[in-house]
Design an enzyme around this catalytic site. Structure first.
Site, PDB file in Angstrom:
ATOM      1  N   LYS A  70       0.824  -1.220   0.000  1.00  0.00           N
ATOM      2  CA  LYS A  70       0.000   0.000   0.000  1.00  0.00           C
ATOM      3  C   LYS A  70       0.850   1.259   0.000  1.00  0.00           C
ATOM      4  CE  LYS A  70      -3.890  -2.259   2.334  1.00  0.00           C
ATOM      5  NZ  LYS A  70      -3.198  -3.507   2.762  1.00  0.00           N
TER       6      LYS A  70
HETATM    7  O1  LIG Z   1      -4.751  -4.364   0.174  1.00  0.00           O
HETATM    8  C1  LIG Z   1      -5.177  -5.278   0.878  1.00  0.00           C
HETATM    9  O2  LIG Z   1      -4.777  -6.413   0.729  1.00  0.00           O
HETATM   10  C2  LIG Z   1      -6.284  -4.987   1.821  1.00  0.00           C
HETATM   11  C3  LIG Z   1      -7.158  -3.992   1.441  1.00  0.00           C
HETATM   12  C4  LIG Z   1      -8.356  -3.816   2.156  1.00  0.00           C
HETATM   13  O3  LIG Z   1      -9.201  -3.017   1.788  1.00  0.00           O
HETATM   14  N1  LIG Z   1      -8.595  -4.608   3.229  1.00  0.00           N
HETATM   15  C5  LIG Z   1      -7.714  -5.566   3.657  1.00  0.00           C
HETATM   16  O4  LIG Z   1      -8.022  -6.276   4.622  1.00  0.00           O
HETATM   17  N2  LIG Z   1      -6.507  -5.718   2.988  1.00  0.00           N
HETATM   18  C6  LIG Z   1      -5.502  -6.690   3.490  1.00  0.00           C
HETATM   19  O5  LIG Z   1      -6.034  -7.998   3.317  1.00  0.00           O
HETATM   20  C7  LIG Z   1      -5.720  -8.823   4.440  1.00  0.00           C
HETATM   21  C8  LIG Z   1      -7.009  -9.283   5.091  1.00  0.00           C
HETATM   22  O6  LIG Z   1      -6.748 -10.256   6.050  1.00  0.00           O
HETATM   23  P1  LIG Z   1      -7.894 -11.207   6.649  1.00  0.00           P
HETATM   24  O7  LIG Z   1      -8.962 -10.304   7.166  1.00  0.00           O
HETATM   25  O8  LIG Z   1      -7.179 -11.969   7.722  1.00  0.00           O
HETATM   26  O9  LIG Z   1      -8.360 -12.092   5.524  1.00  0.00           O
HETATM   27  C9  LIG Z   1      -4.819  -8.002   5.348  1.00  0.00           C
HETATM   28  O10 LIG Z   1      -3.471  -8.285   5.013  1.00  0.00           O
HETATM   29  C10 LIG Z   1      -5.131  -6.557   4.966  1.00  0.00           C
HETATM   30  O11 LIG Z   1      -4.024  -5.710   5.119  1.00  0.00           O
END
Ligand SMILES: O=C(O)c1cc(=O)[nH]c(=O)n1[C@@H]1O[C@H](COP(=O)(O)O)[C@@H](O)[C@H]1O
Length: 276
Positions: free
Chosen positions: A95
């Site tokens: 990001k």
């Molecule tokens: O860019 C990302 O991957 C991201 C964007 C977003 O809007 N929301 C989001 O949760 N993420 C990333 O996606 C992952 C979600 O993790 P879980 O919720 O464990 O599946 C994390 O590494 C967040 O940093």
């Protein structure tokens, strides 16, 4: 191989829209790994080895490694994926977003140091901050559009005046600008959270077949059926549906990698039932 090409091939080869997020948290590791010298690498490699035939991409999250001083493990992990499973794209979730001269260093970090195939970026600083990434036609440029967190609405839903003089929410202006102006090399994708299905539908309507990275399934409670209904392209692809914790920590014992495999296979099955 170009990111977009490897993504399309991985969708087909593994019949999968699942992206496994690699977010190591040592406190959640199984006890036989906790405190061992290379636990972060060993944990993530075991997850990759157990799931590589079930995914369309991996997405290591850089802060999860850097906070542990485990950047070296991240480098070795990405090298392992490229060597053992060529053609599975790696998205570095960083990001980033900074003025052009600094952005150049972030691009070098993502693509030369870590050898990622794609990177997540924050478009807020504007086009010149993204240009060093856009110029890499072989790499994926994945820009935040409507994020999965509750606070996404604070700024991303604000009404702004578009270039045609009509008002629209900021995230839609972002989607339009990227699709119409920044995607000359065809290497852009957008992040749209699974937790905001209406916004996902709006983004899909604006960007045609552009791939969407959709986090928010699993631990954040997003609805798989709604994501597919609103986000899939006409040929039933177009999505990298990302899940981290629900897969990585599906099991807590020595068989954690097999538990992760089962969780990934179940998610793939659930997604494929709604691909149409
Ligand atoms: O860019 C990302 O991957 C991201 C964007 C977003 O809007 N929301 C989001 O949760 N993420 C990333 O996606 C992952 C979600 O993790 P879980 O919720 O464990 O599946 C994390 O590494 C967040 O940093």
């Amino acid at each position: 191989m170009h990111f977009m090409q490897s993504l399309h091939q991985a969708w087909q080869r593994n019949d999968s829209l699942v992206c496994v997020g690699l977010d190591p948290e040592p406190a959640k590791f199984p006890s036989h790994l906790r405190g061992t010298p290379d636990a972060v690498f060993d944990f993530c490699r075991a997850i990759v080895d157990a799931t590589a035939d079930l995914v369309c991409a991996y997405k290591p999250q850089i802060a999860h490694f850097a906070a542990l001083r485990a950047e070296d493990a991240l480098e070795r992990l990405i090298a392992h994926i490229h060597t053992a499973y060529p053609g599975i794209p790696v998205i570095l979730d960083a990001k980033r977003g900074d003025i052009g001269s600094t952005a150049q260093h972030y691009a070098t970090e993502a693509f030369e140091r870590y050898k990622a195939d794609a990177v997540t970026l924050n478009p807020y600083l504007g086009r010149d901050s993204i240009q060093p990434f856009l110029d890499r036609a072989d790499k994926g440029v994945i820009l935040l559009c409507h994020t999965s967190n509750p606070g996404a609405a604070d700024l991303q839903d604000l009404s702004v005046e578009g270039t045609d003089g009509r008002r629209l929410p900021l995230y839609q202006h972002v989607a339009r600008t990227i699709a119409n102006e920044w995607n000359a090399n065809g290497n852009c994708a957008l992040v749209t959270g699974a937790t905001w299905p209406e916004q996902l539908a709006q983004v899909r309507a604006l960007v045609g077949d552009m791939p969407l990275l959709v986090p928010g399934i699993g631990a954040q409670g997003g609805d798989v059926e709604a994501v597919l209904r609103h986000g899939r392209t006409r040929n039933g692809t177009g999505l990298m549906i990302s899940s981290s914790r629900a897969i990585l920590y599906a099991g807590t014992g020595e068989d954690f990698a097999q538990a992760a495999r089962r969780a990934t296979r179940d998610l793939r099955g659930q997604i494929n039932r709604h691909r149409g």
